[in-house]
Design a protein around this motif. Structure first.
Motif, PDB file in Angstrom:
ATOM      1  N   PRO A  26       0.841  -1.245   0.179  1.00 45.82           N
ATOM      2  CA  PRO A  26      -0.002  -0.058   0.009  1.00 45.82           C
ATOM      3  C   PRO A  26       0.903   1.319   0.188  1.00 45.82           C
ATOM      4  O   PRO A  26       0.450   2.359  -0.615  1.00 45.82           O
ATOM      5  CB  PRO A  26      -0.656  -0.288   1.272  1.00 45.82           C
ATOM      6  N   LYS A  29       1.840   2.123  -3.574  1.00 43.00           N
ATOM      7  CA  LYS A  29       0.771   2.626  -4.261  1.00 43.00           C
ATOM      8  C   LYS A  29       0.268   4.054  -3.968  1.00 43.00           C
ATOM      9  O   LYS A  29       0.181   4.772  -4.799  1.00 43.00           O
ATOM     10  CB  LYS A  29      -0.320   1.698  -3.932  1.00 43.00           C
ATOM     11  N   LEU A  30       0.468   4.271  -2.561  1.00 42.70           N
ATOM     12  CA  LEU A  30       0.226   5.806  -2.074  1.00 42.70           C
ATOM     13  C   LEU A  30       1.098   6.581  -2.569  1.00 42.70           C
ATOM     14  O   LEU A  30       0.773   7.701  -2.906  1.00 42.70           O
ATOM     15  CB  LEU A  30       0.231   5.672  -0.635  1.00 42.70           C
ATOM     16  N   GLN A  33       0.195   7.598  -6.443  1.00 46.38           N
ATOM     17  CA  GLN A  33      -0.969   8.344  -6.217  1.00 46.38           C
ATOM     18  C   GLN A  33      -0.455  10.009  -5.943  1.00 46.38           C
ATOM     19  O   GLN A  33      -0.895  10.838  -6.560  1.00 46.38           O
ATOM     20  CB  GLN A  33      -1.971   8.176  -5.213  1.00 46.38           C
ATOM     21  N   THR A  69      -9.686   8.930  -4.805  1.00 51.24           N
ATOM     22  CA  THR A  69      -9.086   7.873  -5.533  1.00 51.24           C
ATOM     23  C   THR A  69      -9.276   6.552  -4.808  1.00 51.24           C
ATOM     24  O   THR A  69      -9.530   5.733  -5.388  1.00 51.24           O
ATOM     25  CB  THR A  69      -7.489   8.107  -6.046  1.00 51.24           C
ATOM     26  N   ASN A  70      -8.815   6.620  -3.453  1.00 53.12           N
ATOM     27  CA  ASN A  70      -8.830   5.268  -2.827  1.00 53.12           C
ATOM     28  C   ASN A  70     -10.335   5.005  -2.387  1.00 53.12           C
ATOM     29  O   ASN A  70     -10.415   3.838  -2.068  1.00 53.12           O
ATOM     30  CB  ASN A  70      -7.914   5.536  -1.681  1.00 53.12           C
ATOM     31  N   ASN A  73     -11.515   3.030  -5.142  1.00 49.15           N
ATOM     32  CA  ASN A  73     -10.889   1.725  -5.209  1.00 49.15           C
ATOM     33  C   ASN A  73     -11.291   0.772  -4.093  1.00 49.15           C
ATOM     34  O   ASN A  73     -11.580  -0.610  -4.263  1.00 49.15           O
ATOM     35  CB  ASN A  73      -9.193   2.145  -4.997  1.00 49.15           C
ATOM     36  N   LEU A  74     -11.412   1.276  -2.890  1.00 45.96           N
ATOM     37  CA  LEU A  74     -11.684   0.563  -1.718  1.00 45.96           C
ATOM     38  C   LEU A  74     -12.999  -0.007  -1.796  1.00 45.96           C
ATOM     39  O   LEU A  74     -13.602  -1.001  -1.204  1.00 45.96           O
ATOM     40  CB  LEU A  74     -11.551   1.313  -0.411  1.00 45.96           C
ATOM     41  N   ASP A 133      -7.741  -3.057 -10.052  1.00 46.29           N
ATOM     42  CA  ASP A 133      -7.183  -1.611  -9.166  1.00 46.29           C
ATOM     43  C   ASP A 133      -6.940  -0.790 -10.319  1.00 46.29           C
ATOM     44  O   ASP A 133      -6.984   0.402 -10.078  1.00 46.29           O
ATOM     45  CB  ASP A 133      -5.919  -1.938  -8.495  1.00 46.29           C
ATOM     46  N   LEU A 137      -8.791   2.669  -9.729  1.00 44.09           N
ATOM     47  CA  LEU A 137      -7.903   3.986  -9.157  1.00 44.09           C
ATOM     48  C   LEU A 137      -8.091   5.030 -10.571  1.00 44.09           C
ATOM     49  O   LEU A 137      -8.025   5.903 -10.104  1.00 44.09           O
ATOM     50  CB  LEU A 137      -6.382   3.349  -9.228  1.00 44.09           C
ATOM     51  N   THR A 174     -15.038   5.280   3.106  1.00 45.83           N
ATOM     52  CA  THR A 174     -13.590   4.937   3.410  1.00 45.83           C
ATOM     53  C   THR A 174     -13.138   5.791   4.537  1.00 45.83           C
ATOM     54  O   THR A 174     -12.173   5.341   5.188  1.00 45.83           O
ATOM     55  CB  THR A 174     -12.793   5.757   1.927  1.00 45.83           C
ATOM     56  N   PHE A 189      -5.125   1.427   4.568  1.00 41.78           N
ATOM     57  CA  PHE A 189      -5.354   0.903   3.089  1.00 41.78           C
ATOM     58  C   PHE A 189      -5.314  -0.488   3.132  1.00 41.78           C
ATOM     59  O   PHE A 189      -5.426  -0.980   1.686  1.00 41.78           O
ATOM     60  CB  PHE A 189      -4.377   1.723   2.182  1.00 41.78           C
TER      61      PHE A 189
END
Length: 636
Positions: A26, A29-30, A33, A69-70, A73-74, A133, A137, A174, A189
């Protein structure tokens, strides 16, 4: 802005692909972003503006982009959920951009809507394809950036609330998830099974019912977000907004009143009805007769509407032909692949909505009142005979159809009351026909085909008037015609007679009916000549303000052709400026100093140019600014 959006989206897609293939951590990935958000903020110069210190605005923008964005995704933990919510968000953004006159970004939003709609057809449960994803995303990132751009363009404080409201359900979910995981000492995340949609599934909601719940709430919030600035209904919308979150709280405390047991009983009843329906292999003769009556009444209704609608424009003709082709292909595919195609029902709902919109707009509802009553009666009779109500259950695609139609009509001058009335009448017409489409009525494809034949034959007035125009057997009654030919001929006759104001009326009527920009531009040559003469005529009468209003009117229609208009009026001013007068400020037209005239025109054109740049039409804006500069320097 566009280049920064493409660059940022590319970074996000690369991060998504890496995550789908390698399942990266994660934190990495962060970081990806954050890199994409940095491109948007510092290269695209896109961030929230609300009269705060710059560093706070930038920090809030980072949180917004990363959060949305998350969030998307979540929430991608169930078939059709993330894609459906993203579609609802893009529709809201597209309508908001269109209401601001921001055609470029409105078009971009609706392109995304079309792309998601094609994907959603195969992503609804049971899903055949998945976005992963990479897709979630990308959708979340695009929504976050476009919402920033569109809220920035509107220039109001309340506009910042628009993106917050329509995407609030996944963001709220989220936010709760991050707090929950941090309180447990987990990574914020990391994945878990405690999202709102998991909560609904634990309460024994089916996947379709969960989608319906999320789609309905998000659709209502999307509508609230777009019309929030309407002062007349603002308080009602705030109440609706509060009720949604009360409903979410009820879900959190559902164990107090055994909501899961209620849901189980309802679902058992639904399964029983479906099982009984499956055991009855054939319909009885009375039910078949009711099907025929519903079909016949629908055909008569459509033919009656076709007889009332005698004026069509090019956009409507093109839309009808595309619509007929799409439905025909859908029917053919469903027959070849032997699949149940709910997309046909989705399209039929849109078709019936368009018909009923014509009825409501022309105050014809009372004339067809008996038809609506008969359809309700036949539907009730079928319910009694068939003893089944499963076709009355609304599907996720129908929620999207209702929401899409309501939102799109917010872009026109249709009142919310007429919009709701049209949806109500459409529902009355749709469900009797849905009872045929979802039953074992073996002729249902012929039923749809016959409806399409009536649809295609509706614009008979268009073909008749077009034939008369092509054969020169027309009269100066341009409002009865729909093609550019009649408008150009009528405008030509008025120009030859020197009746420029009447020629202007023709152009304005054509511009109103020819909704597609590419069709509006067909007669722009006539527009240049007409408005050049109107501007000069009013100026020679000493009416500078009226002359300037004509210039503003022209710029609203064709700002991209301002150079052609300038070339039309340039000889007039050139002759005056060549008079042997020592000081340029002493040169006057009907008592108005020439430098004052040029200053007024230059300011008007400059404002139009800046407005075009703000909408995203940089080339048109630069052309206007160039002409404004030329006019300013005319006497120098």
């Amino acid at each position: 802005m566009t280049l920064s959006l493409i660059a940022g989206a590319t970074v996000i897609v690369i991060v998504g692909i890496c995550d789908d293939i390698c399942n990266i951590r994660p934190r990495y990935k962060l970081l990806g972003q954050i890199a994409a958000a940095t491109i948007i903020i510092f290269y695209g110069n896109i961030f929230f503006e609300f009269n705060a210190p710059l560093y706070l605005e930038i920090i809030l923008t980072y949180f917004w982009i990363l959060g949305v964005t998350n969030a998307v995704n979540l929430i991608d933990g169930m078939d059709g959920l993330a894609s459906g919510l993203a579609l609802i968000g893009f529709v809201a953004l597209g309508v908001a951009a269109s209401l601001q006159g921001n055609v470029y970004f409105a078009t971009l939003c609706f392109v995304m809507v079309g792309s998601i709609l094609g994907f959603l057809r195969f992503n609804l449960p049971p899903a055949v394809i998945f976005m992963g994803d990479t897709g979630s995303l990308f959708l979340g990132f695009t929504i976050s950036v476009l919402s920033l751009i569109i809220s920035y363009k509107s220039g109001t404080v309340l506009s910042v609330l628009v993106p917050v409201m329509f995407i609030s359900i996944p963001v709220f979910d989220t936010f709760l998830a991050i707090i929950r995981r941090l309180s447990k000492g987990e990574h914020p995340f990391s994945a878990d099974k405690e999202h709102l949609h998991h909560r609904l599934l634990e309460l024994h909601f089916t996947t379709k019912q969960t989608l319906l719940t999320f789609y309905s709430l998000s659709a209502l919030l999307g509508a609230v977000a777009v019309i929030f600035n309407n002062k007349e209904i603002k308080y009602g919308l705030i109440i609706a907004f509060i009720l949604i979150y009360v409903f979410l709280i009820i879900l959190k405390i559902s164990h107090l009143f055994n909501l899961n047991q209620i849901v189980i009983r309802v679902n058992d009843k639904i399964k029983y009805i479906k099982r009984i329906t499956a055991e009855n292999k054939t319909d009885s003769k009375p039910i078949i007769c009711v099907n025929y009556l519903i079909s016949a009444l629908t055909y008569l209704f459509l033919i009656a509407v076709a007889a009332n609608k005698t004026s069509w424009n090019y956009a409507e003709i093109i839309a009808i032909l595309i619509f007929a082709c799409v439905i025909s292909i859908s029917i053919w595919l469903s027959k070849i692949l032997k699949i149940k195609n709910e997309f046909i029902n989705f399209l039929i709902f849109w078709f019936l909505y368009y018909i009923n919109l014509f009825i409501v707009s022309n105050s014809l509802a009372k004339d067809f009142f008996i038809v609506y009553c008969l359809l309700v009666l036949l539907l009730s009779l079928k319910l009694i005979l068939k003893k089944r109500v499963d076709f009355l259950f609304i599907s996720p695609m129908e929620i999207l159809a209702i929401y899409g139609l309501f939102m799109i009509n917010l872009m026109s001058n249709i009142s919310i009351t007429n919009n709701v009335l049209t949806l109500f009448l459409t529902t009355i017409m749709y469900y009797p026909n849905k009872a045929i489409l979802t039953s074992r009525y073996k002729y249902y494809r012929y039923h749809i085909a016959f409806m399409l034949i009536i649809l295609i034959s509706m614009p008979y007035g268009f073909y008749y008037s077009f034939y008369k125009e092509m054969t020169d057997s027309y009269k100066i009654n341009y409002t009865k015609y729909v093609s550019p030919i009649s408008y150009k001929k009528t405008a030509d006759e008025y120009i030859d007679q020197g009746k420029y104001k009447k020629a202007r009326d023709v152009i304005l009527e054509y511009h109103k009916k020819a909704r597609l920009p590419i069709i509006q531009k067909i007669v722009y040559g006539k527009t240049n000549k007409i408005y050049a003469n109107l501007i000069i005529n009013e100026l020679t009468k000493g009416n500078l303000n009226k002359s300037n209003k004509y210039l503003e009117e022209y710029l609203k229609m064709h700002p991209e052709t301002i150079s052609e208009l300038y070339n039309q009026i340039k000889p007039f001013f050139k002759q005056i400026s060549q008079l042997k007068i020592e000081r340029p400020e002493d040169i006057k037209v009907s008592g108005i100093p020439l430098n004052k005239i040029f200053s007024k025109y230059s300011e008007t054109i400059k404002k139009a140019g800046l407005k075009q740049i703000q909408k995203g039409y940089a080339s048109q804006g630069r052309e206007c600014l160039k002409v404004a500069t030329t006019i300013n320097g005319f006497l120098r």
